[in-house]
Design an enzyme around this catalytic site. Structure first.
Site, short mmCIF file in Angstrom:
data_model
loop_
_atom_site.label_atom_id
_atom_site.label_comp_id
_atom_site.label_asym_id
_atom_site.label_seq_id
_atom_site.Cartn_x
_atom_site.Cartn_y
_atom_site.Cartn_z
N ASP A 140 0.85 -1.19 0.00
CA ASP A 140 0.00 0.00 0.00
C ASP A 140 0.88 1.24 0.00
OD1 ASP A 140 -2.36 1.41 -0.03
OD2 ASP A 140 -2.64 1.36 2.15
N HIS A 147 -3.62 13.95 0.55
CA HIS A 147 -3.86 13.12 1.74
C HIS A 147 -2.68 13.23 2.71
CE1 HIS A 147 -5.06 9.69 4.20
NE2 HIS A 147 -3.91 9.11 3.96
N GLU A 212 -10.56 3.93 3.86
CA GLU A 212 -9.72 4.74 2.97
C GLU A 212 -10.08 4.40 1.53
OE1 GLU A 212 -5.77 5.88 5.51
OE2 GLU A 212 -5.60 4.17 4.21
N GLU A 214 -9.29 3.97 -2.07
CA GLU A 214 -8.06 3.77 -2.82
C GLU A 214 -8.36 3.04 -4.13
OE1 GLU A 214 -4.71 2.32 -0.71
OE2 GLU A 214 -5.32 3.18 1.23
N ASP A 246 -9.12 0.44 2.22
CA ASP A 246 -8.12 0.08 3.24
C ASP A 246 -8.67 0.48 4.61
OD1 ASP A 246 -5.81 -0.43 4.69
OD2 ASP A 246 -4.85 1.45 4.11
N ARG A 250 -7.89 3.92 13.51
CA ARG A 250 -7.05 5.11 13.74
C ARG A 250 -6.46 5.16 15.15
NH1 ARG A 250 -5.86 6.14 8.68
NH2 ARG A 250 -7.62 6.87 7.44
N GLN A 253 -3.67 2.69 15.17
CA GLN A 253 -2.60 3.21 14.33
C GLN A 253 -1.77 4.26 15.08
OE1 GLN A 253 -4.18 4.92 10.73
NE2 GLN A 253 -2.18 5.28 9.81
N LYS A 266 -4.14 -1.91 10.16
CA LYS A 266 -4.52 -2.04 8.76
C LYS A 266 -4.79 -3.48 8.34
CE LYS A 266 -3.52 2.30 7.48
NZ LYS A 266 -4.40 3.16 6.69
N THR A 270 -9.10 -5.64 4.17
CA THR A 270 -9.01 -4.73 3.02
C THR A 270 -10.00 -5.26 1.99
OG1 THR A 270 -6.64 -4.40 3.45
CG2 THR A 270 -7.47 -3.71 1.30
N GLU A 387 -9.64 12.66 7.52
CA GLU A 387 -9.51 13.95 6.84
C GLU A 387 -10.83 14.71 6.80
OE1 GLU A 387 -7.19 14.07 2.94
OE2 GLU A 387 -7.32 11.93 3.34
CA CA Z 1 -3.96 3.18 2.95
#
Ligand code: CA
Length: 442
Positions: A140, A147, A212, A214, A246, A250, A253, A266, A270, A387
């Site tokens: 990834d 971002h 996320e 992607e 993904d 948080r 993380q 993560k 996925t 975000e």
């Molecule tokens: Ca990602």
């Protein structure tokens, strides 16, 4: 070489005898023909192509395709996506031309053979759509400078972008075993988290679950260990693109990511869309590489190629839609949270692939390279809740009055991707969806 030339398979006037493919809203008109793996309950996996709301079983129609390529015919008969991808771009292009001809309005071979059609053309609704191949390795990236800047600003307001960002495509090695196809429920993960005002971490269900938005690229023909892939030939090694969610914890993380980067935040799930939209289908939807600011560094020579600068990006609009459990129960339509553009990425897939192999690392057929969160300059382009809600400081109100900072149990997240240009038939990716379910024992 990057393929931007079009041929008869892209002709917007070309029609199919498969009626549902003629619906202008369909993601899968005759001009798309994405590759995937499908099966009916209790049957073996087969390779297929999406056409309208149907799927064409490639093994069943192989004798009609006139491929004159024993390796390709063997791959189609085997149902093995890795074997198909390993054959590389020329074989996939020949397959595309042959399938396009078979499904074209005036071609009677399958259209008028009711018995074969009943075996080979199957409603997607009655099928299990699996991963397109066995994914050996998953990487990834972090290719959106928007971002990276938005997230960096949350943690380092004065210095959002780290000094290496515009020199090197940043990535990490992800977990291939937990990649799942669309529709697979996503269990809220447990993990270790530590609040700022606590001295020690605790272990429990993730409280700041995010998605996320992607896009991922599947590797086709691989490279030998120790043999880098030059950027000028990078796309010879790619099959096509899928949507990728993904899912990210948080709070986990934040506590675990230093110094070695993402790990359990993560690796729990996925989600990908099941149909691989080939680079040949995407040929009319290419775009120039990211327009750098005058002060940005020129890429180092191994990441710099005139063809990549000319057409290294893909013009794909990617959207994220949310429906809470209550919204679904009350019949309230999903809400769109964001709409970004893959062409806004700082690094191209060619650059990411060339960089990945630049140290001699061998890529293998079926490896997946994901872009990182697709975000753009405006708020509506932001491809994750971290975000969009500014780490929960600007919550989103849903039509039911429910408020979201991060995902709640029962939330369904659906990504959609679409390529649209004047004078062309639009193509899409099909949904990449998953519902969050509560952590067991929580
Ligand atoms: Ca990602």
């Amino acid at each position: 070489m990057i393929t931007t030339e079009t041929d008869a398979t892209h002709d917007p006037a070309r029609r199919s005898w498969v009626e549902s493919a003629e619906d202008p809203a369909s993601d899968f008109p005759l001009q798309n023909l994405p590759l995937g793996r499908l099966r009916r309950p209790d049957e073996a996996w087969r390779l297929g192509v999406a056409i309208g709301d149907q799927a064409l079983d490639l093994g069943a129609v192989a004798p009609l395709l006139g491929l004159a390529d024993p390796e390709l015919e063997r791959a189609l008969a085997s149902g093995d996506g890795n074997a198909l991808f390993a054959l590389g771009r020329p074989a996939l292009r020949a397959l595309r031309a042959a399938v396009s001809a078979l499904l074209e309005r005036d071609d009677a071979r399958l259209r008028d053979d009711a018995a074969l059609r009943a075996r080979a053309l199957l409603p997607q609704a009655g099928l299990e759509l699996g991963l397109p191949c066995a994914i050996g390795d998953y990487t990834d990236y972090y290719a959106s400078v928007h971002h990276a800047t938005n997230v960096g600003r949350l943690f380092r307001p004065d210095n959002p972008l780290l000094p290496n960002y515009k020199w090197i495509p940043i990535g990490y090695h992800g977990r291939a075993s937990s990649i799942v196809p669309t529709g697979t429920p996503v269990v809220r993960p447990h993990g270790q988290t530590k609040a700022d005002d606590q001295d020690a971490p605790t272990f429990g269900p993730c409280r700041l679950l995010d998605y996320e938005v992607e896009v991922g690229a599947f590797v086709g023909a691989g490279n030998a260990l120790g043999a880098p892939i030059p950027l000028a030939r990078a796309e010879d090694h790619l099959v096509g693109l899928v949507l990728v969610n993904d899912w990210s914890a948080r709070d986990v993380q934040k506590w675990e990511y230093q110094p070695l980067g993402p790990f359990l935040a993560k690796s729990f799930a996925t989600t990908i869309s099941p149909w691989v939209v080939t680079l040949d289908a995407l040929a009319p939807f290419r775009a120039p590489a990211f327009a750098r600011d005058p002060g940005d560094p020129r890429p180092l020579p191994y990441l710099d190629d005139p063809d990549d600068q000319r057409a290294g990006a893909f013009d794909v609009a990617v959207e994220c839609w949310l429906a809470s459990a209550r919204m679904r129960a009350e019949g309230v339509a999903p809400v769109r949270l964001s709409r970004g553009r893959l062409a806004d990425m700082y690094w191209s897939f060619g650059q990411m692939l060339a960089h990945h192999a630049s140290n001699g690392c061998n890529l293998r057929p079926g490896d997946l390279l994901a872009s990182g969160t697709v975000s753009g300059p405006a708020k509506e382009h932001r491809g994750c809740l971290l975000e969009l809600t500014v780490r929960g400081q600007e919550p989103i109100t849903l039509p039911t009055g429910e408020v979201r900072r991060f995902l709640q149990d029962g939330d369904e997240v659906t990504l959609r991707g679409r390529c649209e240009r004047p004078g062309l038939r639009s193509i899409g990716f099909g949904p990449c969806a998953g519902v969050v379910v509560g952590a067991p024992g929580a």
